[in-house]
Design a protein around this motif. Structure first.
Motif, PDB file in Angstrom:
ATOM      1  N   HIS A 137       0.864  -1.182   0.000  1.00  0.00           N
ATOM      2  CA  HIS A 137       0.000   0.000   0.000  1.00  0.00           C
ATOM      3  C   HIS A 137       0.900   1.231   0.000  1.00  0.00           C
ATOM      4  O   HIS A 137       2.128   1.109   0.035  1.00  0.00           O
ATOM      5  N   ASP A 177       6.207   4.144   4.843  1.00  0.00           N
ATOM      6  CA  ASP A 177       7.100   3.098   5.333  1.00  0.00           C
ATOM      7  C   ASP A 177       7.082   1.839   4.470  1.00  0.00           C
ATOM      8  O   ASP A 177       7.766   0.857   4.781  1.00  0.00           O
ATOM      9  N   HIS A 178       6.304   1.877   3.359  1.00  0.00           N
ATOM     10  CA  HIS A 178       6.220   0.719   2.455  1.00  0.00           C
ATOM     11  C   HIS A 178       6.635   1.076   1.026  1.00  0.00           C
ATOM     12  O   HIS A 178       7.441   0.389   0.419  1.00  0.00           O
ATOM     13  N   ASP A 218      -0.264  -4.080   5.924  1.00  0.00           N
ATOM     14  CA  ASP A 218      -0.820  -3.422   7.115  1.00  0.00           C
ATOM     15  C   ASP A 218      -2.333  -3.618   7.209  1.00  0.00           C
ATOM     16  O   ASP A 218      -3.063  -2.761   7.741  1.00  0.00           O
ATOM     17  N   HIS A 276       0.982  -5.018   9.885  1.00  0.00           N
ATOM     18  CA  HIS A 276       1.010  -3.648  10.410  1.00  0.00           C
ATOM     19  C   HIS A 276       2.054  -3.492  11.522  1.00  0.00           C
ATOM     20  O   HIS A 276       1.839  -2.779  12.490  1.00  0.00           O
ATOM     21  N   HIS A 277       3.173  -4.227  11.398  1.00  0.00           N
ATOM     22  CA  HIS A 277       4.280  -4.110  12.351  1.00  0.00           C
ATOM     23  C   HIS A 277       3.886  -4.472  13.782  1.00  0.00           C
ATOM     24  O   HIS A 277       4.518  -4.050  14.738  1.00  0.00           O
ATOM     25  N   LYS A 329       7.545   1.979  16.986  1.00  0.00           N
ATOM     26  CA  LYS A 329       6.481   1.836  15.991  1.00  0.00           C
ATOM     27  C   LYS A 329       6.084   0.376  15.909  1.00  0.00           C
ATOM     28  O   LYS A 329       6.923  -0.494  15.633  1.00  0.00           O
TER      29      LYS A 329
HETATM   30 ZN   LIG Z   1       3.345   0.218   7.785  1.00  0.00          ZN
END
Ligand SMILES: [Zn+2]
Length: 386
Positions: A124, A128-129, A250, A276-277, A304
């Motif tokens: 997405h 961060d991706h 995520d 989603h980490h 995070k």
């Molecule tokens: Zn993320």
């Protein structure tokens, strides 16, 4: 004299031939001199054929799949390299940081012995991706990008620029581009990659052997809908031999419910890359406990993801053999984090340590922590987890 000696040698090899014409005899002598070489070549050919037949007949002895969980400090970047050198990268980490994430991905590719990344899935369009794509393509060649289609957050104040930068990379025309739907199989050699979620839709029909009622649906609260790009994540089920690996980007809990209730459409999973980490709006028991992974990898940062409730949900999942984290989660404290040897970047450190899984098709695998330099072997589990 010379001829007679050689004729004698020929007979000595078992031939009773006599030669009316000297040139024919000399040809036979040449053949005879090369016999050891010819025999060696035939033997080598037979061994090669035998080896390939062994590969086909017994995949447990064949070469492994390598999976690198690159530390991009709370983003995602997961590199799969097949035994024959084909590769898939799921997400490219963050923008900025002077090539930090692109360099770490390129280092993993180098470690795996590849010069190019064949396929890149962008789950997405959050920073961060997708943010690391422009730097990634400057560090290593890429073949094909795969994503869920148009950005659903055109006015998002943090995803707009990174999406535009990604579109500029695609617009160069240098790359193939695929936009699949749930149920599609991606054309990645050596891996069976099935799309489970994309652009807000999830797989509708249960996979073969799955579809049993999910007992966790009744006991898990219905979550609120997430309005961001997260629930549109392009999620995949990756199968290598009998090993089943789930990565849903995520994807958030309301989509987990769409996918897993009332019936578990996925069945059991061997390796779960936490969604989603490991943030609390994802990774509900509806998903995690129903797929009951043997191993979970949480690609969290120090500050995070890695929410206490998610780490607890994963650790209490039935059948779990181990949970690894890319970072010690400061929010979660010692009581929720995994033991130190299961954490790549220890408390208070940001050294870029990574985790690596080496997976055999017989479902045995090794988890390596680049900080401790230790590997943990996980034996073949029975019965099949499908
Ligand atoms: Zn993320």
């Amino acid at each position: 004299m010379e001829f007679k000696d050689r004729q004698a040698q020929i007979v000595g090899y078992g031939g009773a031939a006599t030669f009316a014409r000297p040139e024919l005899a000399r040809a036979c002598v040449r053949f005879q001199r090369r016999l050891p070489l010819i025999a060696a070549a035939v033997l080598a050919l037979l061994l090669a054929v035998g080896a390939s037949l062994t590969y086909a007949a017994d995949p447990a002895d064949s070469k492994p799949l390598q999976i690198y969980f690159v530390d991009v400090e709370g983003g995602q970047s997961t590199l799969f390299v097949t035994p024959d050198g084909h590769s898939l990268l799921i997400d490219a980490g963050w923008p900025g940081n002077d090539f930090r994430d692109a360099d770490r991905i390129a280092a993993a590719a180098h470690d795996a012995g590849i010069q190019k990344i064949d396929f890149v899935i962008i789950t997405h369009y959050h920073d961060d991706h997708v943010g690391g794509v422009p730097q990634l393509v400057q560090r290593i060649p890429v073949g094909t990008f795969i994503d869920h289609g148009a950005n659903s957050e055109p006015d998002g104040n943090f995803s707009k620029n990174v999406y535009g930068a990604y579109q500029q990379v695609l617009a160069t025309g240098k790359y193939q581009h695929i936009t699949p739907k749930p149920g599609d199989k991606l054309p990645i050699p050596g891996l069976n990659v099935l799309v489970i979620s994309a652009d807000g839709a999830v797989l509708q029909a249960p996979l073969p052997g799955a579809g049993q009622p999910n007992p966790y649906c009744a006991s898990t609260p219905v979550p609120p809908a997430d309005k961001t790009e997260n629930p549109r994540s392009l999620g995949t089920l990756i199968t290598f031999g009998q090993i089943r690996i789930l990565d849903l980007g995520d994807l958030t809990a309301e989509k987990e419910r769409d996918l897993m209730c009332p019936n578990n459409r996925l069945g059991k999973i061997d390796i779960f890359i936490a969604s989603h980490h490991g943030t609390e709006s994802s990774d509900s028991a509806v998903l995690v406990h129903a797929i009951s992974p043997r191993v979970a990898i949480v690609d969290n940062g120090a500050k995070k993801g890695g929410s206490p409730s998610v780490l607890d949900t994963i650790k209490s999942s039935p059948g779990l053999a181990g949970m690894w984290q890319l970072h010690y989660s400061e929010e979660s404290g010692d009581s929720h984090n995994a033991p130190a040897q299961y954490i790549a970047n220890a408390k208070g450190t940001e050294t870029g340590a990574y985790l690596k899984l080496t997976v055999k098709p017989d479902r045995s695998f090794t988890v390596y922590n680049s900080r401790t330099k230790e590997s943990k072997e996980l034996a073949v589990a029975t019965p099949s987890r499908k």
